[in-house]
Design a protein around this motif. Structure first.
Motif, PDB file in Angstrom:
ATOM      1  N   LEU A 159       0.812  -1.208   0.000  1.00 55.86           N
ATOM      2  CA  LEU A 159       0.000   0.000   0.000  1.00 55.86           C
ATOM      3  C   LEU A 159       0.853   1.268   0.000  1.00 55.86           C
ATOM      4  O   LEU A 159       1.784   1.396   0.795  1.00 55.86           O
ATOM      5  CB  LEU A 159      -0.933  -0.014   1.205  1.00 55.86           C
ATOM      6  N   PRO A 160       0.512   2.202  -0.886  1.00 56.47           N
ATOM      7  CA  PRO A 160       1.248   3.463  -0.945  1.00 56.47           C
ATOM      8  C   PRO A 160       0.915   4.366   0.239  1.00 56.47           C
ATOM      9  O   PRO A 160      -0.121   4.206   0.883  1.00 56.47           O
ATOM     10  CB  PRO A 160       0.778   4.093  -2.262  1.00 56.47           C
ATOM     11  N   VAL A 161       1.784   5.330   0.480  1.00 54.26           N
ATOM     12  CA  VAL A 161       1.613   6.260   1.587  1.00 54.26           C
ATOM     13  C   VAL A 161       0.872   7.525   1.142  1.00 54.26           C
ATOM     14  O   VAL A 161      -0.020   8.001   1.836  1.00 54.26           O
ATOM     15  CB  VAL A 161       2.992   6.630   2.189  1.00 54.26           C
ATOM     16  N   ALA A 162       1.224   8.052  -0.016  1.00 55.39           N
ATOM     17  CA  ALA A 162       0.643   9.309  -0.495  1.00 55.39           C
ATOM     18  C   ALA A 162      -0.846   9.141  -0.811  1.00 55.39           C
ATOM     19  O   ALA A 162      -1.238   8.172  -1.470  1.00 55.39           O
ATOM     20  CB  ALA A 162       1.377   9.792  -1.733  1.00 55.39           C
ATOM     21  N   ARG A 197      -2.803   6.403  -3.159  1.00 53.44           N
ATOM     22  CA  ARG A 197      -3.777   5.469  -2.583  1.00 53.44           C
ATOM     23  C   ARG A 197      -5.039   5.426  -3.435  1.00 53.44           C
ATOM     24  O   ARG A 197      -5.566   4.361  -3.739  1.00 53.44           O
ATOM     25  CB  ARG A 197      -4.128   5.881  -1.159  1.00 53.44           C
ATOM     26  N   GLU A 198      -5.524   6.604  -3.824  1.00 57.10           N
ATOM     27  CA  GLU A 198      -6.742   6.645  -4.634  1.00 57.10           C
ATOM     28  C   GLU A 198      -6.509   6.042  -6.014  1.00 57.10           C
ATOM     29  O   GLU A 198      -7.361   5.342  -6.537  1.00 57.10           O
ATOM     30  CB  GLU A 198      -7.277   8.070  -4.723  1.00 57.10           C
ATOM     31  N   GLU A 199      -5.334   6.295  -6.583  1.00 55.11           N
ATOM     32  CA  GLU A 199      -5.010   5.704  -7.886  1.00 55.11           C
ATOM     33  C   GLU A 199      -5.008   4.178  -7.774  1.00 55.11           C
ATOM     34  O   GLU A 199      -5.527   3.485  -8.652  1.00 55.11           O
ATOM     35  CB  GLU A 199      -3.643   6.196  -8.372  1.00 55.11           C
ATOM     36  N   LEU A 200      -4.448   3.662  -6.691  1.00 56.59           N
ATOM     37  CA  LEU A 200      -4.439   2.214  -6.482  1.00 56.59           C
ATOM     38  C   LEU A 200      -5.863   1.680  -6.347  1.00 56.59           C
ATOM     39  O   LEU A 200      -6.222   0.684  -6.980  1.00 56.59           O
ATOM     40  CB  LEU A 200      -3.625   1.837  -5.252  1.00 56.59           C
ATOM     41  N   LEU A 201      -6.688   2.341  -5.550  1.00 57.14           N
ATOM     42  CA  LEU A 201      -8.062   1.869  -5.365  1.00 57.14           C
ATOM     43  C   LEU A 201      -8.829   1.856  -6.681  1.00 57.14           C
ATOM     44  O   LEU A 201      -9.558   0.903  -6.977  1.00 57.14           O
ATOM     45  CB  LEU A 201      -8.782   2.723  -4.319  1.00 57.14           C
ATOM     46  N   VAL A 202      -8.661   2.883  -7.489  1.00 53.50           N
ATOM     47  CA  VAL A 202      -9.331   2.931  -8.800  1.00 53.50           C
ATOM     48  C   VAL A 202      -8.850   1.770  -9.669  1.00 53.50           C
ATOM     49  O   VAL A 202      -9.652   1.071 -10.299  1.00 53.50           O
ATOM     50  CB  VAL A 202      -9.100   4.294  -9.488  1.00 53.50           C
ATOM     51  N   PHE A 236      -9.972  -5.876  -1.288  1.00 48.89           N
ATOM     52  CA  PHE A 236     -10.208  -4.458  -1.554  1.00 48.89           C
ATOM     53  C   PHE A 236     -10.607  -3.722  -0.275  1.00 48.89           C
ATOM     54  O   PHE A 236     -10.077  -2.655   0.034  1.00 48.89           O
ATOM     55  CB  PHE A 236     -11.295  -4.300  -2.629  1.00 48.89           C
ATOM     56  N   ALA A 237     -11.540  -4.296   0.464  1.00 45.34           N
ATOM     57  CA  ALA A 237     -12.007  -3.670   1.708  1.00 45.34           C
ATOM     58  C   ALA A 237     -10.869  -3.549   2.718  1.00 45.34           C
ATOM     59  O   ALA A 237     -10.735  -2.524   3.397  1.00 45.34           O
ATOM     60  CB  ALA A 237     -13.167  -4.470   2.299  1.00 45.34           C
ATOM     61  N   LEU A 238     -10.050  -4.572   2.803  1.00 47.02           N
ATOM     62  CA  LEU A 238      -8.908  -4.546   3.718  1.00 47.02           C
ATOM     63  C   LEU A 238      -7.911  -3.459   3.315  1.00 47.02           C
ATOM     64  O   LEU A 238      -7.432  -2.706   4.158  1.00 47.02           O
ATOM     65  CB  LEU A 238      -8.218  -5.919   3.743  1.00 47.02           C
ATOM     66  N   ALA A 239      -7.629  -3.358   2.020  1.00 50.87           N
ATOM     67  CA  ALA A 239      -6.704  -2.327   1.534  1.00 50.87           C
ATOM     68  C   ALA A 239      -7.249  -0.936   1.839  1.00 50.87           C
ATOM     69  O   ALA A 239      -6.518  -0.074   2.330  1.00 50.87           O
ATOM     70  CB  ALA A 239      -6.474  -2.483   0.032  1.00 50.87           C
ATOM     71  N   ALA A 240      -8.525  -0.718   1.569  1.00 52.68           N
ATOM     72  CA  ALA A 240      -9.136   0.592   1.834  1.00 52.68           C
ATOM     73  C   ALA A 240      -9.082   0.933   3.318  1.00 52.68           C
ATOM     74  O   ALA A 240      -8.769   2.063   3.700  1.00 52.68           O
ATOM     75  CB  ALA A 240     -10.580   0.613   1.331  1.00 52.68           C
ATOM     76  N   ALA A 241      -9.359  -0.053   4.164  1.00 53.59           N
ATOM     77  CA  ALA A 241      -9.331   0.173   5.610  1.00 53.59           C
ATOM     78  C   ALA A 241      -7.918   0.486   6.090  1.00 53.59           C
ATOM     79  O   ALA A 241      -7.711   1.415   6.876  1.00 53.59           O
ATOM     80  CB  ALA A 241      -9.882  -1.044   6.347  1.00 53.59           C
ATOM     81  N   LYS A 242      -6.942  -0.262   5.593  1.00 53.37           N
ATOM     82  CA  LYS A 242      -5.557  -0.031   6.016  1.00 53.37           C
ATOM     83  C   LYS A 242      -5.047   1.328   5.542  1.00 53.37           C
ATOM     84  O   LYS A 242      -4.189   1.918   6.183  1.00 53.37           O
ATOM     85  CB  LYS A 242      -4.641  -1.138   5.514  1.00 53.37           C
TER      86      LYS A 242
END
Length: 123
Positions: free
Chosen positions: A64-67, A71-76, A96-102
């Motif tokens: 997971l990225p920090v910036a 983060r939003e680019e990754l989620l998209v 996906f839910a885990l990544a968004a939460a983290k």
């Protein structure tokens, strides 16, 4: 391209491969999307091959990225990979839910990203 930028792009590609494999198979549309993003990221076959080996490995996990914008680019990108084969698998949704939460993305912002991304796919 700087070493840092290359590293971030390779990480993004590996994350896409990890999500593509999350449902236990890699469909043609998922392969097409990952290959397209690889090209868009300015990466080549070598990086794609390494990303696929990473995704198949026992240690495969999202990085997971920090910036916030990264983060939003990754989620998209993850949404697009999940939607590529037309089936939202439970394992994909959990990852996906885990990544968004983290990444501490709010539910409201997450819903916006999902809605906006799916609208662009329908066009």
């Amino acid at each position: 391209m700087s070493e840092k930028e290359l590293s971030e792009r390779v990480r993004q590609l590996r994350n896409l491969v990890v999500m593509a494999f999350a449902d236990g198979s890699l469909g043609e549309r998922e392969v097409d999307y990952v290959a397209k993003r690889c090209h868009e990221l300015g990466l080549g076959e070598s990086e794609l091959s390494h990303a696929i080996r990473f995704g198949l490995g026992d240690d495969a996990a999202l990085e997971l990225p920090v910036a916030p914008d990264s983060r939003e680019e990754l989620l998209v990108d993850l949404i697009k990979v999940m939607a590529a084969d037309g089936v939202l698998d439970e394992n994909e949704k959990r990852l996906f839910a885990l990544a968004a939460a983290k990444m501490e993305v709010s539910t409201e912002r997450l819903n916006q990203l999902v809605d906006e991304t799916l609208k662009t796919l329908d066009q």
